[in-house]
Design a protein around this motif. Structure first.
Motif, PDB file in Angstrom:
ATOM      1  N   GLY A   1     114.958 -37.242  82.909  1.00 26.44           N
ATOM      2  CA  GLY A   1     114.397 -36.636  82.325  1.00 26.44           C
ATOM      3  C   GLY A   1     114.739 -36.582  80.925  1.00 26.44           C
ATOM      4  N   TRP A   2     113.589 -35.759  80.051  1.00 28.02           N
ATOM      5  CA  TRP A   2     114.074 -36.167  78.552  1.00 28.02           C
ATOM      6  C   TRP A   2     114.776 -35.135  78.158  1.00 28.02           C
ATOM      7  CZ3 TRP A   2     112.720 -39.208  74.869  1.00 28.02           C
ATOM      8  CH2 TRP A   2     112.727 -39.199  73.923  1.00 28.02           C
ATOM      9  N   ALA A   3     115.612 -34.461  78.770  1.00 25.54           N
ATOM     10  CA  ALA A   3     116.604 -34.036  78.019  1.00 25.54           C
ATOM     11  C   ALA A   3     117.775 -34.284  79.177  1.00 25.54           C
ATOM     12  CB  ALA A   3     116.812 -32.344  79.082  1.00 25.54           C
ATOM     13  N   GLN A   4     117.861 -35.200  80.230  1.00 22.59           N
ATOM     14  CA  GLN A   4     119.058 -36.301  80.704  1.00 22.59           C
ATOM     15  C   GLN A   4     119.506 -37.393  79.509  1.00 22.59           C
ATOM     16  OE1 GLN A   4     116.869 -34.275  83.109  1.00 22.59           O
ATOM     17  NE2 GLN A   4     117.962 -32.973  82.636  1.00 22.59           N
ATOM     18  N   VAL A   5     117.940 -37.695  79.424  1.00 22.79           N
ATOM     19  CA  VAL A   5     118.201 -38.985  78.515  1.00 22.79           C
ATOM     20  C   VAL A   5     118.444 -39.341  77.263  1.00 22.79           C
ATOM     21  CG1 VAL A   5     116.913 -40.387  79.830  1.00 22.79           C
ATOM     22  CG2 VAL A   5     115.757 -38.879  77.538  1.00 22.79           C
ATOM     23  N   ASN A   6     118.721 -37.879  76.430  1.00 26.96           N
ATOM     24  CA  ASN A   6     119.308 -37.450  74.827  1.00 26.96           C
ATOM     25  C   ASN A   6     120.284 -36.793  75.395  1.00 26.96           C
ATOM     26  OD1 ASN A   6     117.088 -37.189  73.288  1.00 26.96           O
ATOM     27  ND2 ASN A   6     116.201 -37.195  74.396  1.00 26.96           N
ATOM     28  N   GLY A   7     121.246 -37.114  76.756  1.00 27.39           N
ATOM     29  CA  GLY A   7     122.839 -36.612  76.910  1.00 27.39           C
ATOM     30  C   GLY A   7     122.998 -35.066  77.557  1.00 27.39           C
ATOM     31  N   TRP A   8     121.787 -34.126  77.600  1.00 26.49           N
ATOM     32  CA  TRP A   8     121.348 -32.701  77.677  1.00 26.49           C
ATOM     33  C   TRP A   8     121.458 -32.696  79.249  1.00 26.49           C
ATOM     34  CZ3 TRP A   8     123.796 -30.398  74.088  1.00 26.49           C
ATOM     35  CH2 TRP A   8     123.535 -30.986  73.020  1.00 26.49           C
ATOM     36  N   ARG A   9     123.205 -32.677  80.069  1.00 29.14           N
ATOM     37  CA  ARG A   9     122.787 -32.586  81.549  1.00 29.14           C
ATOM     38  C   ARG A   9     124.067 -32.406  81.851  1.00 29.14           C
ATOM     39  NH1 ARG A   9     125.307 -36.039  84.473  1.00 29.14           N
ATOM     40  NH2 ARG A   9     124.250 -35.764  85.936  1.00 29.14           N
ATOM     41  N   GLY A  10     123.920 -31.327  83.045  1.00 27.06           N
ATOM     42  CA  GLY A  10     125.791 -31.092  84.041  1.00 27.06           C
ATOM     43  C   GLY A  10     126.038 -30.326  82.706  1.00 27.06           C
ATOM     44  N   ASP A  11     126.957 -29.718  82.674  1.00 27.94           N
ATOM     45  CA  ASP A  11     127.615 -28.775  82.314  1.00 27.94           C
ATOM     46  C   ASP A  11     127.645 -28.963  80.665  1.00 27.94           C
ATOM     47  OD1 ASP A  11     129.201 -26.629  81.196  1.00 27.94           O
ATOM     48  OD2 ASP A  11     131.726 -27.312  81.898  1.00 27.94           O
ATOM     49  N   THR A  12     126.043 -28.598  80.075  1.00 28.96           N
ATOM     50  CA  THR A  12     126.107 -28.684  78.399  1.00 28.96           C
ATOM     51  C   THR A  12     125.227 -27.951  78.093  1.00 28.96           C
ATOM     52  OG1 THR A  12     124.110 -30.139  78.940  1.00 28.96           O
ATOM     53  CG2 THR A  12     126.399 -31.881  78.657  1.00 28.96           C
ATOM     54  N   ASP A  13     124.798 -27.677  76.741  1.00 31.69           N
ATOM     55  CA  ASP A  13     124.439 -26.218  76.416  1.00 31.69           C
ATOM     56  C   ASP A  13     122.898 -26.475  76.893  1.00 31.69           C
ATOM     57  OD1 ASP A  13     122.485 -25.141  74.176  1.00 31.69           O
ATOM     58  OD2 ASP A  13     124.332 -25.376  73.319  1.00 31.69           O
ATOM     59  N   LEU A  14     122.451 -24.641  77.182  1.00 33.88           N
ATOM     60  CA  LEU A  14     121.188 -24.468  78.281  1.00 33.88           C
ATOM     61  C   LEU A  14     120.164 -24.705  77.611  1.00 33.88           C
ATOM     62  CD1 LEU A  14     122.866 -22.283  81.207  1.00 33.88           C
ATOM     63  CD2 LEU A  14     121.810 -24.419  81.439  1.00 33.88           C
ATOM     64  N   GLY A  15     120.183 -24.031  76.197  1.00 35.29           N
ATOM     65  CA  GLY A  15     119.631 -24.008  75.140  1.00 35.29           C
ATOM     66  C   GLY A  15     118.504 -24.978  74.851  1.00 35.29           C
ATOM     67  N   GLU A  16     119.654 -26.323  74.375  1.00 37.10           N
ATOM     68  CA  GLU A  16     119.380 -27.365  74.113  1.00 37.10           C
ATOM     69  C   GLU A  16     118.215 -28.299  75.042  1.00 37.10           C
ATOM     70  OE1 GLU A  16     118.630 -28.800  70.876  1.00 37.10           O
ATOM     71  OE2 GLU A  16     120.150 -26.944  70.280  1.00 37.10           O
ATOM     72  N   ARG A  17     119.060 -27.938  76.773  1.00 39.42           N
ATOM     73  CA  ARG A  17     118.520 -28.363  77.509  1.00 39.42           C
ATOM     74  C   ARG A  17     117.334 -28.049  77.861  1.00 39.42           C
ATOM     75  NH1 ARG A  17     122.623 -27.918  81.964  1.00 39.42           N
ATOM     76  NH2 ARG A  17     121.575 -28.749  83.415  1.00 39.42           N
ATOM     77  N   VAL A  18     116.769 -26.592  78.204  1.00 34.44           N
ATOM     78  CA  VAL A  18     115.248 -26.872  77.579  1.00 34.44           C
ATOM     79  C   VAL A  18     114.243 -27.234  76.292  1.00 34.44           C
ATOM     80  CG1 VAL A  18     114.295 -24.327  77.520  1.00 34.44           C
ATOM     81  CG2 VAL A  18     116.250 -24.057  78.803  1.00 34.44           C
ATOM     82  N   LYS A  19     114.746 -26.725  75.490  1.00 31.19           N
ATOM     83  CA  LYS A  19     113.815 -27.535  73.960  1.00 31.19           C
ATOM     84  C   LYS A  19     113.286 -28.510  74.603  1.00 31.19           C
ATOM     85  CE  LYS A  19     116.268 -24.776  70.029  1.00 31.19           C
ATOM     86  NZ  LYS A  19     116.937 -25.038  69.312  1.00 31.19           N
ATOM     87  N   CYS A  20     114.645 -29.764  75.279  1.00 33.68           N
ATOM     88  CA  CYS A  20     114.179 -30.804  75.643  1.00 33.68           C
ATOM     89  C   CYS A  20     112.821 -31.022  76.736  1.00 33.68           C
ATOM     90  CB  CYS A  20     115.335 -31.897  76.142  1.00 33.68           C
ATOM     91  SG  CYS A  20     116.324 -32.332  74.374  1.00 33.68           S
ATOM     92  N   ASP A  21     113.456 -29.970  77.193  1.00 32.51           N
ATOM     93  CA  ASP A  21     111.618 -29.967  79.006  1.00 32.51           C
ATOM     94  C   ASP A  21     110.934 -29.767  78.242  1.00 32.51           C
ATOM     95  OD1 ASP A  21     114.432 -30.969  80.768  1.00 32.51           O
ATOM     96  OD2 ASP A  21     114.498 -28.711  81.065  1.00 32.51           O
ATOM     97  N   ILE A  22     110.995 -28.630  77.265  1.00 31.73           N
ATOM     98  CA  ILE A  22     109.933 -27.302  77.073  1.00 31.73           C
ATOM     99  C   ILE A  22     108.653 -28.809  76.021  1.00 31.73           C
ATOM    100  CG2 ILE A  22     108.341 -26.391  74.947  1.00 31.73           C
ATOM    101  CD1 ILE A  22     110.712 -23.954  76.075  1.00 31.73           C
ATOM    102  N   GLU A  23     109.733 -29.878  75.315  1.00 32.32           N
ATOM    103  CA  GLU A  23     109.167 -30.942  74.724  1.00 32.32           C
ATOM    104  C   GLU A  23     108.042 -31.761  75.498  1.00 32.32           C
ATOM    105  OE1 GLU A  23     110.530 -34.448  70.722  1.00 32.32           O
ATOM    106  OE2 GLU A  23     112.006 -32.868  71.976  1.00 32.32           O
ATOM    107  N   TYR A  24     108.835 -32.084  76.390  1.00 28.09           N
ATOM    108  CA  TYR A  24     108.083 -33.093  77.501  1.00 28.09           C
ATOM    109  C   TYR A  24     107.145 -32.576  78.090  1.00 28.09           C
ATOM    110  CZ  TYR A  24     107.764 -35.657  81.753  1.00 28.09           C
ATOM    111  OH  TYR A  24     106.762 -35.494  82.320  1.00 28.09           O
ATOM    112  N   ILE A  25     106.555 -31.317  78.606  1.00 31.84           N
ATOM    113  CA  ILE A  25     105.914 -30.526  78.957  1.00 31.84           C
ATOM    114  C   ILE A  25     104.877 -30.968  78.062  1.00 31.84           C
ATOM    115  CG2 ILE A  25     104.857 -28.393  80.540  1.00 31.84           C
ATOM    116  CD1 ILE A  25     108.043 -28.299  81.235  1.00 31.84           C
ATOM    117  N   GLU A  26     104.940 -30.109  76.568  1.00 32.33           N
ATOM    118  CA  GLU A  26     104.170 -30.033  76.288  1.00 32.33           C
ATOM    119  C   GLU A  26     103.473 -31.606  75.380  1.00 32.33           C
ATOM    120  OE1 GLU A  26     105.822 -28.266  72.591  1.00 32.33           O
ATOM    121  OE2 GLU A  26     105.579 -26.503  73.332  1.00 32.33           O
TER     122      GLU A  26
END
Length: 242
Positions: free
Chosen positions: A195-220
């Motif tokens: 997903g968009w969060a993963q390719v931007n480095g937000w995976r595993g033990d990283t900032d959950l808030g930033e991961r969700v922002k990337c996810d919502i950006e992808y969905i929108e």
């Protein structure tokens, strides 16, 4: 206003189409589009992210790629399964409940990377980079992301997609939806292997808030071309794979 916010909270992450008159739009934000009904302007909150033809194309791509991965390299997957059984005690395939589109729970599959009954004393917890529960062979699978391969079966079944937000466990979502704004918006689409969060480095033990922002950006902004870009980034980046 309080009643409206309660309606939005209850509908969050559910397969519900919600339309508001424009005066209330200032309180919702996010995905929305305007339409008219009998002359009255309405704003639809959280419409379908992709048009029907793109949804069909995305599903066809999911099926074709999953079949290729699972069938063409089948001897390798069998070899990994045998190695897991020999190297440590426990099943080769690990099953875990995750939350998918519209909040539906499904069973996700992975090659087992940890000791058998790794959460027997801790309960559901996130894995960390140097987690002592990893087996030596499991650590290698995790590092190469080959542990994710059985999820192509989830994709083939229609529970996941190649691209989308990573699915989370029900036990964690109960807490996350209370503390991270718009967390349940992630359930508007199928979860993905990458997903968009993963390719931007937000995976595993990283900032959950930033991961969700990337996810919502992808969905929108979801579209089939962006899916292809994310898959290309995943393939060519070992660090952010899957």
């Amino acid at each position: 206003l309080d009643a409206l916010m309660e309606v939005l909270r209850v509908c969050d992450g559910k397969p519900v189409r919600l339309k508001l008159v424009p005066d209330f739009y200032s309180v919702v934000g996010g995905m929305a589009r305007t339409e008219h009904m009998y002359g009255l302007p309405l704003i639809e909150v959280l419409p379908e992210p992709m048009p029907a033809w793109e949804e069909s194309t995305k599903r066809l791509l999911d099926i074709v790629v999953s079949l290729l991965v699972l069938v063409v390299a089948l001897p390798l997957w069998i070899l990994i399964g045998v190695a897991l059984r020999v190297a440590s005690t426990g099943p080769a395939i690990y099953r875990q409940e995750r939350v998918g589109r519209d909040g539906k729970v499904f069973t996700m599959y992975k090659f087992r990377t940890m000791l058998k009954d790794a959460e027997a004393t801790t309960g559901p917890v996130w894995a960390v980079e140097d987690d002592p529960r990893y087996t030596p062979f499991g650590r290698w699978l995790r590092r190469t992301r080959l542990d994710e391969v059985p999820q192509f079966w989830n994709v083939l079944k229609g529970q996941m997609s190649l691209v989308g937000p990573r699915p989370e466990r029900p036990e964690h979502i109960v807490r996350l939806e209370r503390h991270i704004p718009r967390y349940n918006d992630r359930h508007a689409v199928k979860p993905g292997i990458t997903g968009w969060a993963q390719v931007n480095g937000w995976r595993g033990d990283t900032d959950l808030g930033e991961r969700v922002k990337c996810d919502i950006e992808y969905i929108e902004n979801a579209n089939i071309v962006w899916d292809l870009v994310i898959m290309a980034k995943t393939f060519f980046s070992r660090k952010n794979a899957y």
